[in-house]
Write a protein that holds these residues in place. Structure first.
Motif, short mmCIF file in Angstrom:
data_model
loop_
_atom_site.label_atom_id
_atom_site.label_comp_id
_atom_site.label_asym_id
_atom_site.label_seq_id
_atom_site.Cartn_x
_atom_site.Cartn_y
_atom_site.Cartn_z
N ARG A 17 18.89 -18.53 -2.95
CA ARG A 17 19.22 -17.94 -1.66
C ARG A 17 19.21 -16.42 -1.74
NH1 ARG A 17 24.37 -20.34 0.39
NH2 ARG A 17 25.28 -18.81 -0.97
N VAL A 18 18.69 -15.80 -0.69
CA VAL A 18 18.65 -14.34 -0.63
C VAL A 18 19.48 -13.87 0.56
CG1 VAL A 18 16.40 -14.15 -1.77
CG2 VAL A 18 16.51 -14.35 0.71
N ARG A 19 19.81 -12.59 0.56
CA ARG A 19 20.69 -12.03 1.58
C ARG A 19 20.00 -11.90 2.93
NH1 ARG A 19 25.44 -9.89 -0.40
NH2 ARG A 19 25.68 -8.68 1.49
N GLU A 20 20.81 -12.06 3.97
CA GLU A 20 20.36 -11.84 5.35
C GLU A 20 19.72 -10.46 5.46
OE1 GLU A 20 20.71 -12.41 9.79
OE2 GLU A 20 21.55 -13.79 8.33
N GLY A 21 18.58 -10.38 6.13
CA GLY A 21 17.91 -9.11 6.35
C GLY A 21 16.90 -8.74 5.29
N THR A 22 16.81 -9.54 4.22
CA THR A 22 15.82 -9.27 3.18
C THR A 22 14.42 -9.37 3.77
OG1 THR A 22 17.26 -10.13 1.44
CG2 THR A 22 14.90 -10.06 0.95
N ARG A 23 13.59 -8.41 3.47
CA ARG A 23 12.21 -8.41 3.96
C ARG A 23 11.31 -9.14 2.98
NH1 ARG A 23 11.84 -6.67 8.63
NH2 ARG A 23 9.59 -6.74 8.48
N VAL A 24 10.44 -9.96 3.51
CA VAL A 24 9.39 -10.63 2.73
C VAL A 24 8.09 -9.95 3.14
CG1 VAL A 24 8.17 -12.80 2.37
CG2 VAL A 24 10.65 -12.81 2.66
N THR A 25 7.37 -9.41 2.17
CA THR A 25 6.17 -8.65 2.48
C THR A 25 4.97 -9.17 1.69
OG1 THR A 25 7.56 -6.70 2.82
CG2 THR A 25 5.20 -6.31 2.55
N ASP A 26 3.92 -9.48 2.40
CA ASP A 26 2.65 -9.92 1.80
C ASP A 26 2.84 -11.05 0.80
OD1 ASP A 26 1.29 -8.03 3.32
OD2 ASP A 26 1.49 -6.49 1.78
N SER A 27 3.64 -12.03 1.16
CA SER A 27 3.85 -13.20 0.31
C SER A 27 2.73 -14.21 0.57
CB SER A 27 5.21 -13.83 0.61
OG SER A 27 5.45 -14.92 -0.25
N VAL A 28 2.15 -14.72 -0.50
CA VAL A 28 1.03 -15.67 -0.41
C VAL A 28 1.56 -17.07 -0.70
CG1 VAL A 28 -1.20 -16.33 -1.38
CG2 VAL A 28 -0.62 -13.92 -1.13
N GLY A 29 1.22 -18.02 0.17
CA GLY A 29 1.67 -19.38 -0.05
C GLY A 29 1.17 -20.33 1.02
N GLN A 30 1.83 -21.48 1.12
CA GLN A 30 1.41 -22.52 2.05
C GLN A 30 2.59 -23.01 2.87
OE1 GLN A 30 -0.50 -25.50 -0.36
NE2 GLN A 30 -2.41 -24.36 -0.39
N PHE A 31 2.25 -23.51 4.05
CA PHE A 31 3.23 -24.15 4.93
C PHE A 31 3.08 -25.66 4.80
CE2 PHE A 31 2.47 -20.06 6.98
CZ PHE A 31 3.76 -19.66 7.31
N ASP A 32 4.20 -26.35 4.91
CA ASP A 32 4.22 -27.82 4.95
C ASP A 32 5.22 -28.24 6.01
OD1 ASP A 32 2.45 -28.65 2.77
OD2 ASP A 32 3.93 -27.73 1.44
N ALA A 68 -8.43 -29.87 8.35
CA ALA A 68 -8.27 -31.04 7.49
C ALA A 68 -7.92 -30.63 6.06
CB ALA A 68 -9.56 -31.86 7.50
N SER A 69 -8.03 -29.35 5.74
CA SER A 69 -7.77 -28.88 4.38
C SER A 69 -6.49 -28.05 4.34
CB SER A 69 -8.95 -28.06 3.88
OG SER A 69 -9.15 -26.94 4.71
N LYS A 70 -6.00 -27.85 3.13
CA LYS A 70 -4.83 -26.98 2.92
C LYS A 70 -5.22 -25.55 3.20
CE LYS A 70 -1.15 -29.07 1.17
NZ LYS A 70 0.16 -28.98 1.76
N ILE A 71 -4.31 -24.81 3.83
CA ILE A 71 -4.56 -23.42 4.15
C ILE A 71 -3.59 -22.55 3.38
CG2 ILE A 71 -4.65 -21.69 5.98
CD1 ILE A 71 -5.05 -23.99 7.98
N THR A 72 -4.09 -21.49 2.78
CA THR A 72 -3.25 -20.51 2.11
C THR A 72 -3.11 -19.31 3.05
OG1 THR A 72 -4.00 -21.24 -0.06
CG2 THR A 72 -2.98 -19.06 0.06
N TRP A 73 -1.87 -18.83 3.16
CA TRP A 73 -1.54 -17.75 4.09
C TRP A 73 -0.93 -16.57 3.36
CZ3 TRP A 73 -2.45 -18.88 9.28
CH2 TRP A 73 -2.63 -20.24 9.60
N THR A 74 -1.02 -15.40 3.98
CA THR A 74 -0.28 -14.22 3.56
C THR A 74 0.63 -13.87 4.72
OG1 THR A 74 -2.13 -13.44 2.23
CG2 THR A 74 -0.44 -11.82 2.80
N LEU A 75 1.93 -13.72 4.44
CA LEU A 75 2.85 -13.46 5.54
C LEU A 75 3.86 -12.38 5.21
CD1 LEU A 75 5.90 -14.67 4.99
CD2 LEU A 75 4.83 -16.81 5.56
N SER A 76 4.44 -11.84 6.26
CA SER A 76 5.55 -10.91 6.17
C SER A 76 6.58 -11.33 7.21
CB SER A 76 5.10 -9.47 6.45
OG SER A 76 4.16 -9.06 5.48
#
Length: 100
Positions: A17-32, A68-76
């Protein structure tokens, strides 16, 4: 997901767990989908968040439904906390790649 796997996932979320207000920048991953909510997991497994509903999440969900395929995303975005769990409010997301 079994009760044991669910309990392990809950324990991992509490530990990471991380603190409220923490910024996530340019994180690469997938949604499920987990039930009727989206979950984002970074490629390295260090970030695992349930995603809060907003227009950006809706666009991600539409892209996932059309692919139909897995998608990789970059998000902030920004992390929120509620009752001991973290949630992610996505501010910006781009499609990085599609896996066959």
């Amino acid at each position: 997901m079994t009760d044991r796997a669910s309990a392990q996932a809950d324990e991992n979320r509490r530990r990471n767990r991380v603190r409220e207000g923490t910024r996530v920048t340019d994180s690469v991953g997938q949604f499920d989908w987990v039930g009727d909510r989206l979950r984002f997991v970074s490629e390295d497994g260090s970030q695992d968040f349930q995603v809060l509903e907003n227009l950006t999440m809706e666009r991600v969900a539409q892209s996932m439904e059309q692919s139909a395929s897995k998608i990789t995303w970059t998000l902030s975005g920004v992390v929120t906390e509620y009752r001991g769990s973290n949630y992610l409010l996505i501010e910006h997301v781009t499609l990085k790649s599609r896996r066959q």
